[in-house]
Design a protein around this motif. Structure first.
Motif, PDB file in Angstrom:
ATOM      1  N   LYS A   1       0.832  -1.196   0.000  1.00  0.00           N
ATOM      2  CA  LYS A   1       0.000   0.000   0.000  1.00  0.00           C
ATOM      3  C   LYS A   1       0.866   1.246   0.000  1.00  0.00           C
TER       4      LYS A   1
ATOM      5  N   TYR B   1       0.471   5.402   0.110  1.00  0.00           N
ATOM      6  CA  TYR B   1      -0.591   6.314   0.518  1.00  0.00           C
ATOM      7  C   TYR B   1      -0.134   7.765   0.460  1.00  0.00           C
TER       8      TYR B   1
ATOM      9  N   GLU C   1      -5.149   5.862  -1.067  1.00  0.00           N
ATOM     10  CA  GLU C   1      -4.270   4.690  -1.022  1.00  0.00           C
ATOM     11  C   GLU C   1      -4.259   3.965  -2.366  1.00  0.00           C
ATOM     12  N   TYR C   2      -3.079   3.575  -2.784  1.00  0.00           N
ATOM     13  CA  TYR C   2      -2.940   2.744  -3.983  1.00  0.00           C
ATOM     14  C   TYR C   2      -2.473   1.370  -3.529  1.00  0.00           C
TER      15      TYR C   2
ATOM     16  N   GLY D   1      -4.010  -3.702  -8.757  1.00  0.00           N
ATOM     17  CA  GLY D   1      -3.584  -2.312  -8.756  1.00  0.00           C
ATOM     18  C   GLY D   1      -4.783  -1.389  -8.798  1.00  0.00           C
TER      19      GLY D   1
ATOM     20  N   LEU E   1      -7.152   2.089  -6.472  1.00  0.00           N
ATOM     21  CA  LEU E   1      -7.242   3.100  -5.429  1.00  0.00           C
ATOM     22  C   LEU E   1      -8.307   2.765  -4.398  1.00  0.00           C
TER      23      LEU E   1
END
Length: 430
Positions: A158, A160, A178-179, A209, A211
C-alpha cells in the motif's frame, strides 16, 4: 544538513540491505484465506502498545506518523521520517508434528511534514498483506491414495498520500488516498501416487492495482492542567480494486525419477482477464488518556465486514471480524541529563482478535502481547532535531489444535528509525 542526510542514508542502506537478503514471504497456512495475512498500518511504536492507534496523536511531545488514523497528521509540527524492517519466528503445529520458519522483510517508509500551523501532509509505502503457504493433504479415493497440494505466494503493498487538518484546539480530521498493488498467486494440485498417473493443477494469479481511501477524526478533551483525553474514530472504504486475472487448468505426470514432465494438456486458460477485489469496510474506535511528556494509556476496538469480500466477483466465504487492544507508554523523564534510561520510552500492550477465518464451526482467534522501547539518539541540533530507535517484540498465537487444525505460535520483531527535524521551515531575518 549533510550530516542528517548521511545519517538517514546509512539507515536506509542497512534496512534495504537486510531486506534484500531476507525471504520476503510469510509461512502460514492461514494466509490461504482472503488476501493473506493482513499486516495493518502500524509502525513499531504503535505495535508495542498492542496496536492502539485510533486515538493516538503525539506521545511525550514526539511526532508519530500514525497512518491508521490520518487525523493525527494535523498534530505533526516537525518534518518526520520513519523507516524500518520486521522479522518473524513462527512455529506451526498440527497433531504431533511441528515445523519452524523464519522470515524478514522491509516493513515501511513514511514521511510527514507540516503544511501550515494547523495541517500536515504524509506519504509512504508499507505492506498490506502477505501470502505464503505450502501444505498437502492425503485422502483415500476408493483404494487409491491421492495427494492434494495447496501452495500460495505473493502479497499486496500500500502506497498512501494523506492530509490532516486541525479545527480550533480540539478537533482534527484527515484522510488517506491509497494505492493497493501486488500479486496473489495460488495453486491447487491433485496427484495420484501410482507412477504414470495423470495429475491435475489449477493455477490462479491476480495482479492487483487500484485506489482506495481511509479517513479519521480525533477530538481532545482537557481533563486537567497536564492531562488530555482523546477520542478517535477511523475507517476505510469497501471499494473495489482492479485486477488482472490469469487462470490455467493443466494436466501433468512424473517420470520414473520423480521429475515433473511437461504439461500434457491445458484444459482451461484465462490470460489477463479483467477482474476485481472487493475490500472490507472497516471501523476503528479508540480512547487514550495521557499526561504531557510522561505517560499515555489507551484502548481500541475494531470491526471489519469480511463477509462481503470477493475475489474475481466470487465471495470468499469469510466472516466478519472484530478485535480489541489495550496498551500504553511511559517515559520517566525525557529531559534527564544524568540518566539515559529515564529518557527511554517503555511500551506494553495486549491484543485479541476473532479473525475473518472460520473452518467448519471453529472460529480462528488470535491473541498476543507486545513489549517495546524507544531509544533516543544524540543529535547535533538538540532542541530542533530528535532521533529515536524503536524496537518492538510481539509474542502470540493464532489458531488451535482442536478439530485437527493448525496452531501458529509466533515471535515478531519490529525495528524502526524515527527522525523529527525542522526541514523546510522558513526563517525570517530582522
Amino acid at each position: 544538513m549533510y550530516k542528517r542526510i548521511n545519517y538517514i542514508t546509512a539507515i536506509l542502506v542497512l534496512v534495504c540491505g537486510l531486506s534484500v537478503q531476507a525471504q520476503v514471504t510469510t509461512s502460514s497456512p492461514y494466509s490461504r484465506y482472503g488476501f493473506g495475512n493482513i499486516k495493518g498500518s502500524l509502525l513499531p511504536q504503535l505495535r508495542a502498545m498492542g496496536g492502539i492507534s485510533t486515538a493516538v496523536n503525539k506521545v511525550s511531545g514526539f511526532n508519530y506518523i500514525n497512518m491508521q488514523n490520518p487525523a493525527s497528521y494535523a498534530g505533526i509540527n516537525l518534518t518526520t521520517i520513519d523507516i524500518g524492517m520486521s522479522a518473524s519466528l513462527t512455529n506451526l503445529s498440527k497433531g504431533s508434528t511441528s515445523e519452524n520458519n523464519f522470515n524478514s522483510t522491509f516493513s515501511h517508509l513514511a514521511f510527514a511534514a507540516p503544511v501550515t500551523r494547523r495541517s500536515a501532509l504524509s506519504f509512504g509505502i508499507l505492506p498490506y498483506s502477505d501470502l505464503g503457504y505450502s501444505y498437502r493433504n492425503t485422502v483415500k479415493v476408493d483404494t487409491m491414495s491421492v495427494d492434494q497440494i495447496y501452495q500460495g505466494e505473493g502479497g499486496l503493498s500500500k502506497a498512501y498520500l494523506g492530509y490532516g487538518y486541525r479545527f480550533g484546539d480540539h478537533l482534527r480530521i484527515g484522510g488517506n488516498l491509497e494505492y493497493i498493488f501486488g500479486n496473489l498467486q495460488t495453486t491447487r494440485s491433485t496427484e495420484y501416487v501410482s507412477l504414470g498417473s495423470i495429475n491435475s493443477r489449477l493455477q490462479n494469479k491476480n495482479s492487483v492495482g487500484g485506489l482506495n481511501y481511509s479517513y479519521g477524526i480525533q477530538y481532545d478533551i482537557n481533563v486537567g492542567a497536564k492531562t488530555l483525553l482523546t477520542l478517535g474514530y477511523s475507517g476505510s472504504s469497501s471499494g473495489k480494486i482492479n485486477s488482472s486475472q490469469s487462470f490455467f487448468a493443466t494436466q501433468y505426470s512424473y517420470d520414473a525419477s520423480g521429475n515433473e514432465n511437461t504439461a500434457i494438456d491445458t484444459l482451461s486458460a484465462i490470460d489477463n482477464g479483467k477482474s476485481s477485489l472487493k475490500l472490507p469496510l472497516t471501523h476503528n474506535f479508540g480512547i487514550a488518556i495521557q499526561q504531557n511528556d510522561k505517560w499515555m494509556v489507551g484502548a481500541d476496538f475494531r470491526m471489519s465486514k469480511w463477509s462481503a469480500v470477493s475475489i474475481n466477483n466470487v465471495n470468499q466465504g469469510l466472516q466478519d471480524s472484530w478485535g480489541a487492544s489495550i496498551g500504553g507508554q511511559w517515559t520517566p523523564d525525557y529531559t534527564s541529563y544524568n540518566s539515559y534510561m529515564k529518557r527511554v520510552d517503555y511500551r506494553l500492550g495486549f491484543n485479541y482478535d476473532k479473525t475473518f477465518i472460520k473452518i467448519g464451526n471453529q472460529d480462528i482467534k488470535q491473541m498476543g502481547a507486545s513489549l517495546g522501547f524507544g531509544f533516543p539518539l544524540p543529535s547535533a541540533n538538540a532542541g530542533s532535531a530528535f532521533y529515536k530507535i524503536n524496537f518492538t517484540t510481539e509474542v502470540g498465537q493464532r489458531g488451535t489444535l482442536n478439530n485437527n487444525l493448525v496452531k501458529e505460535q509466533y515471535i515478531n520483531f519490529h525495528l524502526g528509525f524515527t527522525l523529527n527535524d525542522t526541514w523546510f521551515r522558513k526563517y525570517r531575518v530582522d
